[in-house]
Design an enzyme around this catalytic site. Sequence first.
Site, PDB file in Angstrom:
ATOM      1  N   CYS A  16      -0.249  -0.406   0.122  1.00  0.00           N
ATOM      2  CA  CYS A  16       1.123   0.094   0.198  1.00  0.00           C
ATOM      3  C   CYS A  16       1.217   1.331  -0.696  1.00  0.00           C
ATOM      4  CB  CYS A  16       2.139  -0.966  -0.218  1.00  0.00           C
ATOM      5  SG  CYS A  16       2.072  -1.449  -1.961  1.00  0.00           S
ATOM      6  N   HIS A 555      11.078  -4.220  -6.686  1.00  0.00           N
ATOM      7  CA  HIS A 555      10.286  -3.740  -7.815  1.00  0.00           C
ATOM      8  C   HIS A 555      10.549  -2.267  -8.084  1.00  0.00           C
ATOM      9  CE1 HIS A 555       7.746  -3.635  -4.146  1.00  0.00           C
ATOM     10  NE2 HIS A 555       7.397  -2.436  -4.578  1.00  0.00           N
TER      11      HIS A 555
END
Length: 648
Positions: A16, A555
């Site tokens: 990612c 996050h």
Amino acid sequence: MKTSDSSPFILAITACPTGIAHTYMAAENLEAAAKKLGYRIKIETHGSIGVEGNFSTHDIEQADAIVIGADTVIAKDRFQGKRLVSTGVDEAIKHPEQLLTKSLEAAPWKGEDKEALESGAGNPAEDAGLSSIGQTMYKALMNGVSHMIPFVVTGGLLIAVALSLGGTPTPEGLSIPEDSFWNTLNELGSLAFSLMVPVLSGYIAVGIADRPGLAPGLVTGLIATTGSLYGSEAGAGFLGGIVTGILSGYVALAIKKIPVHKFVAPIWPIIVIPIFTTIIVGLTFIYFIGAPIATAFGAMTEYLGGLQGSSAIVLGLIIGAMIAFDMGGPFNKTAFLFGGGMIAAGNAAPMGMAATAIAVPPLAVGVATLLRRNWFNKAEKDSGIAALFMGFFGITEGAIPLAAARPLQVIPANVVGGAVAGAMAGACGVQDHVMHGGPIVAVLGAVDHVAWFFLSMLSGIAVCAVLMLLLIRLTQRSPESDKETESPAVLPLLSTSTISLDEPLGTDSEAVIRSLVSLAADDGRINDATAVTDAALAREAQHSTGVGHGVAIPHARCAGVTTPTLAFARLPKGGITWGAEEEPTTLAFLIAVPDNAEKQHLKLLSTLARAIMREDFRAQLHEANSREAAEEIVSSILRAEPQAAVES
């Protein structure tokens, strides 16, 4: 389901953009799905802590299929002839079983032909799911810079060593005897430097169009440095290489998408695309881009000649700014050639201005990376050290790697710092009698008013470095503290103060994120709650952090975090809707780390991300009857992998 040696063997890659959570969640889900289906699997994760689980040649030979679940560019050359599917990391998290099954039915990947594109193995930008041209160009630029850096460092250091040990000052410049060993070393460095811009251009094109962009990118990058093709003595430098790389990439990509007969497809990427792209971009640059630049530079040189007798300070400002702007490119060379021409005319002052400014960009880059080392990645820090060495020998190109990676922060600072150095040198009457610059010319006795030379240069370096760091701080919000973040063994990631059990935190994801940030801030783990919240919500806007199974993992990675932190909330019965998730979310983790977090922190975070995908772990959290119990459940997972705290 049990597996055997006869079970399908699948290789999977997960990645990612941030490399913090989704990379490892996708790996965990694929691993669990493979176990359920009775498949054997090996997973290579491309996370912030680097590539783990690298595939061997034997692994690839034995693999029945390849799965790529990534939102970044993943090279596929090693998987020629293998069944391959490529998709975003989200698909690997949410539908791992379907993805594994699909991979065994996919057509063999044959590189750039039509079959490969239909099987999901096409353009890197498309594979990564990028919808923004800006994102694609940024990734391509980073690809070019990463491949260019070794040429800058190799060429610059070889030339610097040759000049230092074998050079002597002459009226024409630092001279190295032609029959000496040092001249051979200097020529080796020059050859490495000559490849710098073509490599930059070539790999920018690869980042956009994959392998078909390489040859035209390299050739047109060479055109950008060959000013004689479009009437310029200076060439277009690394800025021209960026232009040719982008043009070559998109032209190659456009030709690549033209439907062709299956008999033509094999020669399309190796003959048709490179030839036509090179012709189109090369001629466009020569006739429409390079020639106007040459005309503009000619007019600029004439203008500088007019300024020479009227205002030394203004002339110094202009020469210094031009020298520092493109670091060896056309502006730099125009000002440098003007200064050298003035030496022959009996005026060494313009060369003194240029020689003073030449060292500012590389030395300032080196100083900046030393002052705030935790603001830069490893490649940038390494190039900063090399820039210090090159700057001493007047090699402005030493600043190019950082300037190409952070142009909006570095180039303006270079221009201002170079202008300050040039103007001060002009005001103080600094003169350089050789066509070279940097501290080395003063050490070798080619400069008049040596003290003013160094004062002017140091002033420019100070201004440039400070402005560079200020711009990085303002534009990237990277003002980490000077202290190293304490290790997780000393300061736990989770405490009872950052846990909420069954308390109403809001009815949507934004409210829950704000509440979790507030818990961490109240515990002294976050010094800028607004910045962390904004970072988490911005990440949420790009891609929902709802990962299924009733779990969400928002996050953030930004300077507002004091220490790596976990905050956990078990939401009231019924949960909330998180993004596009159909299943209500009942468990939410906030992962917050500072920009200067060490690798062991990311290792711990990846461990948690994997644990969240396990049903027994989620069940324990649902049954926890106190915050202390919840803390122990999570902490036990982190303690289960002791190497996570010490691996680098």
